[in-house]
Design a protein around this motif. Structure first.
Motif, PDB file in Angstrom:
ATOM      1  N   ASP A  46      -5.932   1.628   3.281  1.00  9.13           N
ATOM      2  CA  ASP A  46      -4.469   1.174   2.341  1.00  9.13           C
ATOM      3  C   ASP A  46      -5.164  -0.148   2.036  1.00  9.13           C
ATOM      4  O   ASP A  46      -3.679  -0.863   0.699  1.00  9.13           O
ATOM      5  CB  ASP A  46      -4.035   2.642   2.273  1.00  9.13           C
ATOM      6  N   HIS A  47      -3.960  -0.308   3.229  1.00  9.15           N
ATOM      7  CA  HIS A  47      -3.658  -1.825   3.050  1.00  9.15           C
ATOM      8  C   HIS A  47      -4.842  -3.262   2.987  1.00  9.15           C
ATOM      9  O   HIS A  47      -4.894  -3.697   2.220  1.00  9.15           O
ATOM     10  CB  HIS A  47      -3.172  -2.570   4.798  1.00  9.15           C
ATOM     11  N   TRP A  48      -6.036  -2.989   3.468  1.00  8.40           N
ATOM     12  CA  TRP A  48      -7.221  -3.893   2.974  1.00  8.40           C
ATOM     13  C   TRP A  48      -7.551  -3.754   1.448  1.00  8.40           C
ATOM     14  O   TRP A  48      -8.054  -4.555   0.914  1.00  8.40           O
ATOM     15  CB  TRP A  48      -8.192  -4.088   3.364  1.00  8.40           C
ATOM     16  N   ALA A  80       0.910  -1.300  -0.271  1.00  2.00           N
ATOM     17  CA  ALA A  80       0.233   0.066   0.115  1.00  2.00           C
ATOM     18  C   ALA A  80       1.190   1.260  -0.445  1.00  2.00           C
ATOM     19  O   ALA A  80       0.438   1.806  -0.606  1.00  2.00           O
ATOM     20  CB  ALA A  80      -0.988   0.026   0.743  1.00  2.00           C
ATOM     21  N   HIS A  81       1.912   1.298   0.802  1.00  5.57           N
ATOM     22  CA  HIS A  81       2.820   2.181   1.207  1.00  5.57           C
ATOM     23  C   HIS A  81       4.230   1.948   1.085  1.00  5.57           C
ATOM     24  O   HIS A  81       4.412   1.135   0.913  1.00  5.57           O
ATOM     25  CB  HIS A  81       2.633   2.816   2.494  1.00  5.57           C
ATOM     26  N   ILE A  82       5.006   2.507  -0.021  1.00  2.02           N
ATOM     27  CA  ILE A  82       6.816   2.456  -0.341  1.00  2.02           C
ATOM     28  C   ILE A  82       7.123   2.035   1.385  1.00  2.02           C
ATOM     29  O   ILE A  82       6.696   3.342   2.701  1.00  2.02           O
ATOM     30  CB  ILE A  82       7.367   3.326  -0.551  1.00  2.02           C
ATOM     31  N   HIS A  83       7.443   1.103   1.458  1.00  9.85           N
ATOM     32  CA  HIS A  83       8.351   0.303   2.635  1.00  9.85           C
ATOM     33  C   HIS A  83       6.985  -1.178   3.342  1.00  9.85           C
ATOM     34  O   HIS A  83       7.756  -2.167   3.523  1.00  9.85           O
ATOM     35  CB  HIS A  83       8.384   1.325   4.438  1.00  9.85           C
ATOM     36  N   ASP A  84       6.652  -0.745   3.059  1.00  7.60           N
ATOM     37  CA  ASP A  84       5.247  -2.090   2.883  1.00  7.60           C
ATOM     38  C   ASP A  84       5.650  -3.006   2.425  1.00  7.60           C
ATOM     39  O   ASP A  84       6.649  -4.656   2.812  1.00  7.60           O
ATOM     40  CB  ASP A  84       3.716  -2.116   2.473  1.00  7.60           C
ATOM     41  N   ALA A  85       5.524  -3.580   0.752  1.00  7.49           N
ATOM     42  CA  ALA A  85       5.896  -4.235   0.135  1.00  7.49           C
ATOM     43  C   ALA A  85       7.307  -4.840   0.939  1.00  7.49           C
ATOM     44  O   ALA A  85       7.811  -5.806   0.516  1.00  7.49           O
ATOM     45  CB  ALA A  85       5.898  -3.997  -1.141  1.00  7.49           C
TER      46      ALA A  85
HETATM   47 ZN    ZN Z   1       1.528   0.758   4.838  1.00  7.23          ZN
END
Ligand code: ZN
Length: 253
Positions: A120-122, A15-20
């Motif tokens: 944003d994640h779900w 969802a956000h840079i850093h999550d993946a």
């Molecule tokens: Zn996130």
């Protein structure tokens, strides 16, 4: 698999840079280290996460962090055109994600588990799952040739723990140091942006999961029922190298 050289493409969507990268960067590195392809896809930059910087300022910081992290992990990076905390869950966005999957043609997709407290994640989970179905469906009118992704997994993320059940443990010991060094490119991981102790959490988590896997470092995954290949449900996480290209013999590093 692209069929020409046995090379697999693993795509991690966050969802956000850093999550993946924090939940799947080590898994991507397992593949890229063995000569396969990896791509990080960021639905939003996560540009509203800084107390000190404006969204415009932090966006450019995050984009640079994402590019450096992906580079250290031997992967490509793609950015979707959406804003932090404003990720749409609508038909045009599903079509956009479906077209991206037809273009990238992943063999393995790694993304958020649906049980997240962060919208944003779900929403990313839903967009990925719908996008995978639409990419595979020839009747869906989006650019590109239909493509069915073989495997879909949800790696552990501290924000996505509602109903998360570790179904698989993957040994990431061989790439842990590389992943950690790549993550240190990011202010969130270094502890400079959020009060949440990302670095300590994920260091400890990989050690805890590693202990359960009888190794040093491991990551826990859930498996998606979307996986289409019933005869062979699991990819080989030991990553046999693809067929060697004689033209590049000795040229890799
Ligand atoms: Zn996130």
């Amino acid at each position: 698999m692209d069929g020409s050289n046995g090379r697999l493409h693993v795509v991690a969507v966050g969802a956000h840079i850093h999550d993946a990268e924090v939940m799947a960067g080590h898994l991507v590195a397992l593949y890229t280290s063995a000569g396969h392809s990896g791509t990080f896809v960021h639905a939003t930059p996560g540009e509203k996460g800084s107390q000190a910087l404006s969204a415009d300022e932090y966006r450019s910081v995050k984009l640079g962090e994402a590019r450096r992290t992906a580079g250290r992990l031997g992967a490509d990076v793609r950015f979707l055109p959406y804003a932090d905390a404003e990720l749409p869950l609508d038909h045009p966005t599903r079509l956009h994600v479906a077209a991206l999957f037809r273009e990238l043609r992943p063999d393995i997709v790694l993304t958020h588990w649906r049980g997240s407290f962060h919208p944003d994640h779900w929403r990313t989970h839903c967009l990925v799952m719908d996008g995978l179905q639409m990419a595979a469906d020839a009747s869906v009118d989006v650019p590109g040739t239909p493509h069915r992704t073989r495997w879909v997994f949800f790696p552990e993320n501290w924000e996505d723990m509602t109903g998360f059940q570790p179904e698989m443990l993957v040994d990431i010991s061989a790439v842990y140091d590389r992943w950690h060094a790549a993550m240190m490119e990011q202010g969130l991981f270094r502890g400079e942006v959020s009060r949440f102790h990302y670095r300590k959490y994920y260091e400890g988590l990989s050690a805890v999961r590693g202990a359960r896997a009888w190794t040093e470092r491991a990551v826990a995954l859930m498996r998606s029922p979307f996986c289409s290949d019933r005869q062979s449900q699991l990819p080989d996480w030991r990553m046999p190298a693809p067929a060697r290209d004689p033209g590049r013999e000795g040229g890799s590093k």
